[in-house]
Design an enzyme around this catalytic site. Structure first.
Site, PDB file in Angstrom:
ATOM      1  N   HIS A 199      20.795  20.400 -13.797  1.00 10.67           N
ATOM      2  CA  HIS A 199      19.824  19.582 -14.524  1.00 10.67           C
ATOM      3  C   HIS A 199      20.459  18.291 -15.025  1.00 10.67           C
ATOM      4  O   HIS A 199      21.628  18.265 -15.390  1.00 10.67           O
ATOM      5  CB  HIS A 199      19.264  20.354 -15.725  1.00 10.67           C
ATOM      6  CG  HIS A 199      18.396  21.496 -15.337  1.00 10.67           C
ATOM      7  ND1 HIS A 199      18.908  22.731 -15.029  1.00 10.67           N
ATOM      8  CD2 HIS A 199      17.055  21.589 -15.199  1.00 10.67           C
ATOM      9  CE1 HIS A 199      17.905  23.541 -14.720  1.00 10.67           C
ATOM     10  NE2 HIS A 199      16.775  22.882 -14.815  1.00 10.67           N
TER      11      HIS A 199
ATOM     12  N   ASP B 237      44.000   9.426  -5.738  1.00  9.95           N
ATOM     13  CA  ASP B 237      43.657   8.201  -5.011  1.00  9.95           C
ATOM     14  C   ASP B 237      44.587   7.051  -5.366  1.00  9.95           C
ATOM     15  O   ASP B 237      45.026   6.305  -4.487  1.00  9.95           O
ATOM     16  CB  ASP B 237      42.207   7.810  -5.303  1.00  9.95           C
ATOM     17  CG  ASP B 237      41.834   6.498  -4.642  1.00  9.95           C
ATOM     18  OD1 ASP B 237      41.960   6.401  -3.402  1.00  9.95           O
ATOM     19  OD2 ASP B 237      41.438   5.557  -5.355  1.00  9.95           O
TER      20      ASP B 237
ATOM     21  N   MET C  60      21.425  21.855  -7.952  1.00 16.54           N
ATOM     22  CA  MET C  60      20.617  22.612  -8.911  1.00 16.54           C
ATOM     23  C   MET C  60      20.983  22.325 -10.367  1.00 16.54           C
ATOM     24  O   MET C  60      20.521  22.997 -11.280  1.00 16.54           O
ATOM     25  CB  MET C  60      20.747  24.116  -8.646  1.00 16.54           C
ATOM     26  CG  MET C  60      20.356  24.528  -7.252  1.00 16.54           C
ATOM     27  SD  MET C  60      18.682  23.987  -6.851  1.00 16.54           S
ATOM     28  CE  MET C  60      18.651  24.393  -5.125  1.00 16.54           C
TER      29      MET C  60
END
Length: 158
Positions: free
Chosen positions: A76, A127, A74
């Site tokens: 934008h 990572d 949701m």
């Protein structure tokens, strides 16, 4: 409080921001990654085989801010004026605190972009160093400040 991402039938919708005023929006988010001394020292001494960890985390954080609307349904898609990332070394706790400041001129805020930037930056550190320390923890990802828009300014309680 009314949830704005639900329609009258209680189904998901994207909020219409077409009538909102374009204003300067700024958001600052932060988070921390903690690790063992070996991993911390490897980062500080540029001894990680995958390359420069903190510089890579900064680039990843910028990319994360730019990709936010692709990952959060949701959210934008908005043009970002700038993303500025700082990483503070916390030697006494073998941790790094990452801050992301995102700025735009838009009809909606950039809080999610700042939070995504922090999250992706910290995940990138994880990572790159997981071969040294798999027990690293990411914590405290939060919105520190936001300004602009109808809801006004917000500052996290210290």
């Amino acid at each position: 409080m009314l949830l704005t991402h639900l329609n009258e039938e209680n189904q998901p919708k994207m909020v219409d921001i077409g009538d909102k005023e374009t204003t300067e929006r700024i958001a600052l988010a932060s988070g921390r990654i903690s690790m063992n001394k070996e991993a911390y020292d490897a980062i500080i001494n540029h001894g990680v085989k995958k390359g420069p960890v903190l510089q890579t985390a900064i680039i990843a954080g910028i990319m994360g801010a730019k990709k936010t609307s692709e990952l959060i349904p949701m959210c934008h898609s908005i043009m970002l004026n700038g993303v500025d990332i700082d990483i503070l070394e916390e030697k006494e706790t073998c941790s790094f605190k990452l801050y992301a400041r995102v700025k735009t001129q838009a009809k909606t805020g950039v809080e999610m972009e700042a939070l995504m930037s922090v999250s992706i930056g910290l995940l990138t550190i994880y990572d790159m160093v997981k071969a040294i320390d798999k027990s690293m923890t990411i914590s405290g990802v939060m919105l520190e400040h936001k300004s602009g828009g109808k809801s006004g300014d917000y500052n996290a309680k210290k």
